[in-house]
Design a protein around this motif. Structure first.
Motif, PDB file in Angstrom:
ATOM      1  N   LEU A 289       9.954 -16.229 -12.024  1.00 46.75           N
ATOM      2  CA  LEU A 289       8.705 -16.819 -11.002  1.00 46.75           C
ATOM      3  C   LEU A 289       9.496 -17.395 -10.044  1.00 46.75           C
ATOM      4  O   LEU A 289       8.583 -17.458  -8.862  1.00 46.75           O
ATOM      5  CB  LEU A 289       7.957 -17.565 -11.902  1.00 46.75           C
ATOM      6  N   TYR A 290      10.840 -17.831 -10.053  1.00 49.06           N
ATOM      7  CA  TYR A 290      10.853 -18.820  -9.095  1.00 49.06           C
ATOM      8  C   TYR A 290      12.033 -18.147  -8.414  1.00 49.06           C
ATOM      9  O   TYR A 290      12.495 -18.587  -6.976  1.00 49.06           O
ATOM     10  CB  TYR A 290      11.818 -20.120  -9.389  1.00 49.06           C
ATOM     11  N   LEU A 291      12.171 -16.948  -8.372  1.00 47.56           N
ATOM     12  CA  LEU A 291      13.355 -16.082  -7.701  1.00 47.56           C
ATOM     13  C   LEU A 291      12.618 -14.824  -6.927  1.00 47.56           C
ATOM     14  O   LEU A 291      11.770 -14.427  -6.947  1.00 47.56           O
ATOM     15  CB  LEU A 291      14.229 -15.584  -8.669  1.00 47.56           C
ATOM     16  N   THR A 292      13.484 -14.483  -5.777  1.00 44.65           N
ATOM     17  CA  THR A 292      13.551 -13.323  -5.095  1.00 44.65           C
ATOM     18  C   THR A 292      14.836 -12.754  -4.974  1.00 44.65           C
ATOM     19  O   THR A 292      16.000 -13.375  -5.018  1.00 44.65           O
ATOM     20  CB  THR A 292      12.669 -13.625  -3.843  1.00 44.65           C
ATOM     21  N   LEU A 293      14.786 -11.279  -4.799  1.00 48.48           N
ATOM     22  CA  LEU A 293      16.044 -10.525  -4.495  1.00 48.48           C
ATOM     23  C   LEU A 293      16.203 -10.114  -3.112  1.00 48.48           C
ATOM     24  O   LEU A 293      16.949  -9.238  -2.796  1.00 48.48           O
ATOM     25  CB  LEU A 293      16.237  -9.329  -5.468  1.00 48.48           C
ATOM     26  N   ASN A 294      15.506 -10.551  -2.322  1.00 48.21           N
ATOM     27  CA  ASN A 294      15.254 -10.207  -0.576  1.00 48.21           C
ATOM     28  C   ASN A 294      16.956 -10.619  -0.228  1.00 48.21           C
ATOM     29  O   ASN A 294      17.415 -11.468  -0.386  1.00 48.21           O
ATOM     30  CB  ASN A 294      14.434 -11.117  -0.020  1.00 48.21           C
TER      31      ASN A 294
END
Length: 294
Positions: A289-294
Protein backbone atom coordinates in the motif's frame (compact mmCIF):
# COMPACT_ATOMS: atom_id res chain seq x y z
CA UNK A 1 79.90 -65.24 12.19
CA UNK A 2 78.08 -61.98 12.76
CA UNK A 3 74.81 -63.39 11.33
CA UNK A 4 75.11 -66.53 13.47
CA UNK A 5 75.47 -64.53 16.65
CA UNK A 6 72.01 -63.00 16.18
CA UNK A 7 70.31 -66.37 16.52
CA UNK A 8 72.34 -67.70 19.40
CA UNK A 9 70.17 -67.75 22.58
CA UNK A 10 70.66 -68.95 26.09
CA UNK A 11 68.31 -71.51 27.70
CA UNK A 12 66.43 -68.83 29.62
CA UNK A 13 65.97 -66.77 26.44
CA UNK A 14 64.65 -69.74 24.54
CA UNK A 15 62.19 -70.50 27.36
CA UNK A 16 61.01 -66.89 27.32
CA UNK A 17 60.46 -66.92 23.57
CA UNK A 18 58.58 -70.22 23.84
CA UNK A 19 56.35 -68.84 26.63
CA UNK A 20 55.65 -65.67 24.61
CA UNK A 21 54.60 -67.76 21.60
CA UNK A 22 52.23 -69.79 23.78
CA UNK A 23 50.68 -66.63 25.21
CA UNK A 24 50.16 -65.18 21.72
CA UNK A 25 48.39 -68.36 20.57
CA UNK A 26 46.21 -68.40 23.72
CA UNK A 27 45.16 -64.76 23.36
CA UNK A 28 44.35 -65.25 19.66
CA UNK A 29 42.12 -68.20 20.53
CA UNK A 30 40.38 -66.22 23.24
CA UNK A 31 39.77 -63.34 20.81
CA UNK A 32 38.33 -65.66 18.15
CA UNK A 33 36.26 -68.04 20.27
CA UNK A 34 35.16 -66.00 23.32
CA UNK A 35 32.10 -63.68 23.08
CA UNK A 36 33.06 -60.38 24.68
CA UNK A 37 29.63 -58.77 24.20
CA UNK A 38 28.01 -58.16 27.54
CA UNK A 39 24.45 -57.54 28.59
CA UNK A 40 25.51 -54.05 29.63
CA UNK A 41 26.68 -53.25 26.10
CA UNK A 42 23.43 -54.56 24.64
CA UNK A 43 21.44 -52.51 27.14
CA UNK A 44 23.38 -49.40 26.16
CA UNK A 45 22.52 -50.06 22.52
CA UNK A 46 18.80 -50.42 23.36
CA UNK A 47 18.84 -47.13 25.31
CA UNK A 48 20.63 -45.39 22.44
CA UNK A 49 18.11 -46.71 19.92
CA UNK A 50 15.19 -45.49 22.05
CA UNK A 51 16.80 -42.07 22.33
CA UNK A 52 17.28 -41.91 18.56
CA UNK A 53 13.61 -42.78 18.02
CA UNK A 54 12.55 -40.04 20.45
CA UNK A 55 14.69 -37.49 18.60
CA UNK A 56 13.20 -38.56 15.26
CA UNK A 57 9.71 -38.27 16.75
CA UNK A 58 10.41 -34.75 18.02
CA UNK A 59 11.74 -33.77 14.59
CA UNK A 60 8.53 -35.02 12.95
CA UNK A 61 6.41 -33.08 15.46
CA UNK A 62 8.43 -29.91 14.84
CA UNK A 63 8.12 -30.33 11.06
CA UNK A 64 4.34 -30.74 11.40
CA UNK A 65 4.09 -27.62 13.58
CA UNK A 66 6.17 -25.57 11.14
CA UNK A 67 4.27 -26.86 8.13
CA UNK A 68 2.28 -23.98 6.59
CA UNK A 69 -1.42 -24.32 7.39
CA UNK A 70 -4.15 -23.34 4.93
CA UNK A 71 -7.21 -22.09 6.79
CA UNK A 72 -10.70 -22.09 5.22
CA UNK A 73 -11.12 -19.17 2.82
CA UNK A 74 -13.50 -17.85 0.20
CA UNK A 75 -11.76 -18.24 -3.18
CA UNK A 76 -13.54 -15.13 -4.46
CA UNK A 77 -11.18 -13.02 -2.34
CA UNK A 78 -7.86 -14.52 -3.43
CA UNK A 79 -5.30 -11.77 -3.99
CA UNK A 80 -2.09 -11.88 -6.04
CA UNK A 81 -0.07 -12.72 -2.96
CA UNK A 82 -2.54 -15.31 -1.63
CA UNK A 83 -2.69 -17.05 -4.99
CA UNK A 84 1.11 -17.08 -5.12
CA UNK A 85 1.35 -18.76 -1.71
CA UNK A 86 -1.32 -21.31 -2.69
CA UNK A 87 0.74 -22.42 -5.69
CA UNK A 88 -1.25 -20.73 -8.46
CA UNK A 89 0.53 -19.40 -11.53
CA UNK A 90 0.37 -15.74 -12.59
CA UNK A 91 -1.97 -16.60 -15.49
CA UNK A 92 -4.33 -18.52 -13.20
CA UNK A 93 -4.48 -15.63 -10.73
CA UNK A 94 -5.06 -13.13 -13.55
CA UNK A 95 -7.99 -15.17 -14.89
CA UNK A 96 -9.62 -15.14 -11.47
CA UNK A 97 -9.09 -11.41 -10.99
CA UNK A 98 -10.48 -10.66 -14.47
CA UNK A 99 -13.54 -12.76 -13.68
CA UNK A 100 -14.08 -10.94 -10.37
CA UNK A 101 -13.54 -7.54 -12.01
CA UNK A 102 -16.76 -8.18 -13.94
CA UNK A 103 -18.56 -8.44 -10.57
CA UNK A 104 -19.05 -12.18 -11.07
CA UNK A 105 -18.72 -14.72 -8.27
CA UNK A 106 -17.24 -18.20 -7.94
CA UNK A 107 -19.92 -20.49 -6.47
CA UNK A 108 -18.21 -23.90 -6.49
CA UNK A 109 -14.85 -25.62 -6.70
CA UNK A 110 -15.73 -26.82 -10.20
CA UNK A 111 -16.45 -23.27 -11.35
CA UNK A 112 -13.16 -22.13 -9.75
CA UNK A 113 -11.28 -24.61 -11.92
CA UNK A 114 -13.24 -23.61 -15.04
CA UNK A 115 -12.38 -19.94 -14.49
CA UNK A 116 -8.74 -20.28 -13.43
CA UNK A 117 -7.93 -23.47 -15.38
CA UNK A 118 -5.86 -24.85 -12.49
CA UNK A 119 -4.79 -28.49 -12.63
CA UNK A 120 -6.78 -31.32 -11.05
CA UNK A 121 -3.93 -31.96 -8.61
CA UNK A 122 -3.88 -28.35 -7.34
CA UNK A 123 -7.67 -28.30 -7.10
CA UNK A 124 -7.55 -31.45 -4.97
CA UNK A 125 -5.21 -29.64 -2.57
CA UNK A 126 -7.21 -26.38 -2.42
CA UNK A 127 -10.81 -27.62 -2.51
CA UNK A 128 -10.94 -28.86 1.13
CA UNK A 129 -10.11 -25.29 2.25
CA UNK A 130 -12.76 -23.57 0.13
CA UNK A 131 -15.41 -21.88 2.25
CA UNK A 132 -18.41 -20.39 0.48
CA UNK A 133 -21.10 -18.28 2.20
CA UNK A 134 -24.24 -20.01 3.44
CA UNK A 135 -26.35 -18.39 0.74
CA UNK A 136 -24.24 -20.22 -1.88
CA UNK A 137 -24.22 -23.57 -0.08
CA UNK A 138 -28.01 -23.42 0.35
CA UNK A 139 -29.84 -22.48 -2.83
CA UNK A 140 -32.98 -21.89 -0.77
CA UNK A 141 -31.78 -20.67 2.61
CA UNK A 142 -34.33 -20.81 5.35
CA UNK A 143 -34.54 -17.44 7.06
CA UNK A 144 -36.10 -17.18 10.49
CA UNK A 145 -38.08 -13.95 10.08
CA UNK A 146 -38.54 -13.70 13.82
CA UNK A 147 -34.80 -13.19 14.18
CA UNK A 148 -33.79 -11.70 10.85
CA UNK A 149 -36.00 -9.40 8.82
CA UNK A 150 -33.25 -8.18 6.51
CA UNK A 151 -34.06 -9.37 2.96
CA UNK A 152 -30.42 -8.89 1.98
CA UNK A 153 -29.04 -11.06 4.77
CA UNK A 154 -27.83 -13.70 2.32
CA UNK A 155 -26.66 -11.39 -0.46
CA UNK A 156 -23.26 -9.89 -1.08
CA UNK A 157 -23.49 -6.12 -0.89
CA UNK A 158 -22.34 -3.74 -3.57
CA UNK A 159 -19.77 -1.04 -2.85
CA UNK A 160 -22.53 1.57 -2.62
CA UNK A 161 -24.41 -0.48 -0.02
CA UNK A 162 -21.42 -0.82 2.26
CA UNK A 163 -20.64 1.46 5.20
CA UNK A 164 -17.41 3.46 5.16
CA UNK A 165 -14.98 1.66 7.45
CA UNK A 166 -13.36 5.00 8.31
CA UNK A 167 -16.58 6.42 9.75
CA UNK A 168 -18.21 3.27 11.13
CA UNK A 169 -19.19 3.33 14.79
CA UNK A 170 -18.73 0.55 17.32
CA UNK A 171 -22.47 -0.15 17.07
CA UNK A 172 -22.18 -0.49 13.28
CA UNK A 173 -19.31 -2.95 13.60
CA UNK A 174 -21.04 -5.04 16.26
CA UNK A 175 -23.79 -5.90 13.78
CA UNK A 176 -21.29 -8.23 12.09
CA UNK A 177 -21.48 -11.81 13.31
CA UNK A 178 -18.40 -12.41 15.45
CA UNK A 179 -17.78 -8.77 16.38
CA UNK A 180 -18.41 -7.83 20.02
CA UNK A 181 -17.56 -4.74 22.10
CA UNK A 182 -13.90 -5.73 22.47
CA UNK A 183 -13.22 -6.38 18.79
CA UNK A 184 -15.10 -3.27 17.68
CA UNK A 185 -12.97 -1.30 20.15
CA UNK A 186 -9.80 -2.87 18.70
CA UNK A 187 -10.85 -1.88 15.17
CA UNK A 188 -11.58 1.73 16.08
CA UNK A 189 -8.42 1.98 18.22
CA UNK A 190 -6.33 0.76 15.29
CA UNK A 191 -8.08 3.16 12.90
CA UNK A 192 -7.40 6.10 15.21
CA UNK A 193 -3.66 5.33 15.29
CA UNK A 194 -3.43 6.93 11.85
CA UNK A 195 -4.61 10.40 10.95
CA UNK A 196 -7.17 9.63 8.28
CA UNK A 197 -7.79 6.03 9.30
CA UNK A 198 -7.57 3.04 7.01
CA UNK A 199 -5.97 3.01 3.58
CA UNK A 200 -7.53 -0.32 2.62
CA UNK A 201 -9.59 -3.16 4.11
CA UNK A 202 -6.46 -5.33 3.93
CA UNK A 203 -5.22 -3.57 7.07
CA UNK A 204 -7.84 -5.46 9.07
CA UNK A 205 -5.30 -8.30 9.06
CA UNK A 206 -3.23 -6.25 11.52
CA UNK A 207 -5.95 -6.09 14.16
CA UNK A 208 -5.56 -8.54 17.01
CA UNK A 209 -8.42 -11.00 17.44
CA UNK A 210 -9.88 -10.85 13.93
CA UNK A 211 -10.01 -14.25 12.25
CA UNK A 212 -9.99 -14.54 8.42
CA UNK A 213 -13.69 -15.51 8.50
CA UNK A 214 -14.68 -12.45 10.52
CA UNK A 215 -12.61 -10.20 8.26
CA UNK A 216 -14.53 -11.53 5.23
CA UNK A 217 -17.83 -10.72 6.98
CA UNK A 218 -16.62 -7.19 7.74
CA UNK A 219 -15.59 -6.69 4.11
CA UNK A 220 -19.07 -7.70 2.98
CA UNK A 221 -20.64 -4.89 5.03
CA UNK A 222 -17.88 -2.29 5.08
CA UNK A 223 -15.43 -0.72 2.66
CA UNK A 224 -12.80 2.01 2.88
CA UNK A 225 -14.62 4.71 0.91
CA UNK A 226 -12.49 7.60 2.17
CA UNK A 227 -8.97 6.13 2.33
CA UNK A 228 -6.20 7.91 4.19
CA UNK A 229 -4.12 9.95 1.76
CA UNK A 230 -0.50 8.85 1.74
CA UNK A 231 2.54 9.70 -0.34
CA UNK A 232 3.77 6.44 -1.79
CA UNK A 233 7.48 5.65 -1.72
CA UNK A 234 9.34 4.64 -4.87
CA UNK A 235 10.68 1.19 -4.14
CA UNK A 236 13.56 1.62 -6.61
CA UNK A 237 14.89 4.90 -5.18
CA UNK A 238 13.86 4.73 -1.50
CA UNK A 239 16.51 5.20 1.16
CA UNK A 240 16.70 3.05 4.26
CA UNK A 241 15.26 5.91 6.33
CA UNK A 242 12.25 6.13 3.97
CA UNK A 243 11.64 2.38 3.98
CA UNK A 244 11.54 2.11 7.78
CA UNK A 245 8.60 4.53 7.86
CA UNK A 246 6.50 1.76 6.28
CA UNK A 247 4.55 -0.59 8.53
CA UNK A 248 6.33 -3.90 9.24
CA UNK A 249 9.70 -2.80 7.77
CA UNK A 250 12.59 -2.32 10.19
CA UNK A 251 16.19 -1.30 9.53
CA UNK A 252 17.34 -4.88 8.95
CA UNK A 253 14.65 -5.59 6.35
CA UNK A 254 15.25 -2.19 4.73
CA UNK A 255 18.94 -3.10 4.41
CA UNK A 256 18.08 -6.41 2.73
CA UNK A 257 15.60 -4.70 0.37
CA UNK A 258 18.26 -2.25 -0.82
CA UNK A 259 20.78 -5.08 -1.11
CA UNK A 260 18.37 -7.12 -3.27
CA UNK A 261 17.49 -4.04 -5.32
CA UNK A 262 21.18 -3.48 -6.07
CA UNK A 263 21.71 -7.11 -7.08
CA UNK A 264 18.67 -7.00 -9.38
CA UNK A 265 19.52 -3.58 -10.79
CA UNK A 266 16.08 -2.36 -9.53
CA UNK A 267 12.85 -4.25 -8.89
CA UNK A 268 10.64 -5.10 -11.85
CA UNK A 269 7.60 -6.11 -9.78
CA UNK A 270 6.48 -6.07 -6.15
CA UNK A 271 6.50 -9.88 -6.11
CA UNK A 272 10.30 -9.77 -6.14
CA UNK A 273 10.12 -8.49 -2.56
CA UNK A 274 9.11 -12.01 -1.56
CA UNK A 275 12.69 -13.08 -2.24
CA UNK A 276 14.18 -10.52 0.14
CA UNK A 277 15.79 -12.08 3.21
CA UNK A 278 13.58 -11.99 6.34
CA UNK A 279 10.81 -10.18 4.46
CA UNK A 280 7.48 -10.40 6.38
CA UNK A 281 5.59 -12.32 3.71
CA UNK A 282 2.32 -12.32 5.71
CA UNK A 283 2.29 -8.51 5.58
CA UNK A 284 3.10 -8.25 1.87
CA UNK A 285 -0.27 -6.80 0.82
CA UNK A 286 -0.14 -4.15 3.57
CA UNK A 287 3.43 -3.12 2.73
CA UNK A 288 2.46 -2.74 -0.96
CA UNK A 289 0.00 0.00 0.00
CA UNK A 290 2.89 2.34 0.71
CA UNK A 291 4.99 1.60 -2.37
CA UNK A 292 5.17 2.49 -6.04
CA UNK A 293 7.47 1.28 -8.83
CA UNK A 294 7.59 4.54 -10.78
Amino acid sequence: MILKSHFKFSNSQRNGIFLLAILIVVFQCIYVFVDFSSEETQEDYVVLEKFRQQVDSLKRVKAEIEKPKVYPFNPNYITDFRGYTLGMSVDEIDRLLEFRAKNQWINSAKQFQEVTKISDSLLAVLEPSFSFPAWISNTKPSIDNSKNTDPNAFKLKSFEQKIDLNTATAQDLQKVNGIGPKLSENIIKYRNKFKGGFISEIQLQDIYGLSPEVIERIKNDFAVKTPRIIEKINLNTATREQLVTIQHIDYEIAHYIIEQRTLRDSFKSFDELLRVKNFPIQKFEIIKLYLTLN
